[in-house]
Design a protein around this motif. Structure first.
Motif, short mmCIF file in Angstrom:
data_model
loop_
_atom_site.label_atom_id
_atom_site.label_comp_id
_atom_site.label_asym_id
_atom_site.label_seq_id
_atom_site.Cartn_x
_atom_site.Cartn_y
_atom_site.Cartn_z
N LYS A 1 101.76 47.51 55.12
CA LYS A 1 101.80 48.25 53.86
C LYS A 1 102.29 47.38 52.70
O LYS A 1 101.89 47.58 51.55
N MET A 2 103.16 46.42 53.01
CA MET A 2 103.74 45.58 51.96
C MET A 2 102.94 44.31 51.71
O MET A 2 103.30 43.51 50.85
N GLY A 3 101.88 44.10 52.46
CA GLY A 3 101.02 42.96 52.18
C GLY A 3 101.29 41.73 53.00
O GLY A 3 100.87 40.64 52.61
N GLY A 4 101.99 41.86 54.12
CA GLY A 4 102.16 40.72 54.99
C GLY A 4 103.61 40.40 55.30
O GLY A 4 104.55 40.91 54.67
N ALA A 5 103.78 39.53 56.29
CA ALA A 5 105.11 39.19 56.79
C ALA A 5 105.94 38.46 55.75
O ALA A 5 107.14 38.71 55.60
N LYS A 6 105.31 37.55 55.02
CA LYS A 6 106.04 36.77 54.03
C LYS A 6 106.67 37.66 52.96
O LYS A 6 107.85 37.53 52.64
N ARG A 7 105.89 38.58 52.43
CA ARG A 7 106.40 39.47 51.39
C ARG A 7 107.48 40.40 51.94
O ARG A 7 108.50 40.65 51.29
N LEU A 8 107.28 40.90 53.15
CA LEU A 8 108.27 41.78 53.76
C LEU A 8 109.60 41.06 53.93
O LEU A 8 110.66 41.61 53.61
N TRP A 9 109.55 39.84 54.44
CA TRP A 9 110.78 39.08 54.65
C TRP A 9 111.49 38.81 53.32
O TRP A 9 112.71 38.92 53.22
N GLY A 10 110.72 38.47 52.30
CA GLY A 10 111.33 38.21 51.00
C GLY A 10 112.02 39.43 50.44
O GLY A 10 113.15 39.36 49.93
N VAL A 11 111.37 40.59 50.54
CA VAL A 11 111.94 41.82 49.98
C VAL A 11 113.21 42.23 50.71
O VAL A 11 114.22 42.59 50.09
N VAL A 12 113.20 42.17 52.04
CA VAL A 12 114.39 42.61 52.78
C VAL A 12 115.56 41.65 52.58
O VAL A 12 116.72 42.04 52.74
N ASN A 13 115.28 40.40 52.22
CA ASN A 13 116.37 39.49 51.90
C ASN A 13 117.11 39.95 50.64
O ASN A 13 118.33 39.76 50.52
N PHE A 14 116.40 40.57 49.72
CA PHE A 14 117.07 41.13 48.55
C PHE A 14 117.88 42.37 48.92
O PHE A 14 118.93 42.63 48.33
N ILE A 15 117.39 43.14 49.89
CA ILE A 15 118.19 44.27 50.39
C ILE A 15 119.49 43.75 51.00
O ILE A 15 120.57 44.32 50.77
N LEU A 16 119.38 42.67 51.76
CA LEU A 16 120.57 42.04 52.34
C LEU A 16 121.53 41.59 51.24
O LEU A 16 122.75 41.82 51.33
N ALA A 17 121.00 40.95 50.21
CA ALA A 17 121.84 40.47 49.11
C ALA A 17 122.56 41.62 48.42
O ALA A 17 123.76 41.53 48.11
N ILE A 18 121.85 42.71 48.18
CA ILE A 18 122.45 43.87 47.50
C ILE A 18 123.56 44.48 48.37
O ILE A 18 124.65 44.81 47.87
N CYS A 19 123.30 44.62 49.66
CA CYS A 19 124.31 45.20 50.55
C CYS A 19 125.56 44.34 50.61
O CYS A 19 126.69 44.86 50.58
N LEU A 20 125.39 43.03 50.70
CA LEU A 20 126.56 42.14 50.74
C LEU A 20 127.33 42.20 49.42
O LEU A 20 128.56 42.18 49.41
N ALA A 21 126.61 42.28 48.32
CA ALA A 21 127.28 42.40 47.02
C ALA A 21 128.02 43.73 46.91
O ALA A 21 129.09 43.81 46.28
#
Length: 235
Positions: A78-98
């Motif tokens: 749905k998100m257009g591939g593994a690369k895009r999915l990994w990039g987006v969830v890394n921002f989720i990780l960054a937000i949670c840690l912040a």
């Protein structure tokens, strides 16, 4: 492959401070306890209560991780591939840690306003901390699968062995772990102690990892989508 190793290393620099010190963060920063031998009985009890709450958070994290693992393929498509999915969830990780900074500040404000409360944080602070544990199960599920799938694809396209490529990828995981394990404590001390400095550094590393994953990391070829490979995950 080199860019995959760099993104993976940054990703795990982000993960390891929280994975190593999450329950300690709950006991010290959120609950205001202390595990030192010279600490009072009340401080030790608060610390133990915080660690138990952290264990509950880890259970919630595992539940979310399990359900997310079942949906990785569908979400990735749905998100257009593994690369895009990994990039987006890394921002989720960054937000949670912040957000651990906000939870910590709310807990500290509660203790200050209540004269050093000895009953632990209010329910909304505990709920916020547990929510972070749970939400982190989403990027963790991706971290445990997508990098290994991409490594298999890239190694296959270059003619290298998948076993060797996955072994090299593991080096991009264990080396950051050793660096964080050895340097995390001294780094925290530079900024006054506690776990928050390492978490903030992790948030920055996660954001950089997400940017690189979206902009520099090569995309898998159309005839070898990551979600059709039989790549193994991290254990």
């Amino acid at each position: 492959m080199w860019m995959l190793l760099i993104v993976t290393a940054l990703n795990w620099i982000a993960w390891f401070p929280f994975l190593l010190f999450d329950t300690d963060w709950m006991g010290r920063e959120v609950y205001g306890g202390n595990s030192d031998a010279t600490a009072s009985a009340t401080a030790k009890k608060l610390y133990n209560d915080g660690v138990r709450a952290g264990a509950l958070g880890l259970m919630l994290n595992a539940i979310v991780l399990g359900f997310m693992s079942l949906g990785v393929e569908w979400v990735g498509r749905k998100m257009g591939g593994a690369k895009r999915l990994w990039g987006v969830v890394n921002f989720i990780l960054a937000i949670c840690l912040a957000m651990t900074v906000l939870v910590t500040k709310q807990a500290e404000n509660h203790r200050r306003d209540h004269g050093g409360a000895k009953t632990g944080p209010p329910g909304n602070v505990t709920a916020g901390a547990l929510t972070l544990f749970a939400v982190l199960g989403i990027p963790q599920a991706i971290t445990f699968s997508i990098p290994f799938a991409l490594a298999s694809i890239f190694s296959s396209n270059s003619g290298a062995g998948q076993g060797l490529s996955l072994g090299v990828l593991n080096l991009a995981i264990v080396v950051p772990q050793m660096v964080v394990s050895v340097g995390g404590g001294p780094f925290d001390e530079i900024f006054g102690g506690g776990n928050i400095p390492a978490f903030v550094l992790g948030a920055i590393a996660a954001a950089v990892s997400g940017i690189l994953a979206l902009t520099v990391l090569p995309s898998p070829p159309p005839d070898a989508p990551a979600f059709k490979t039989g790549a193994m995950g991290f254990h």
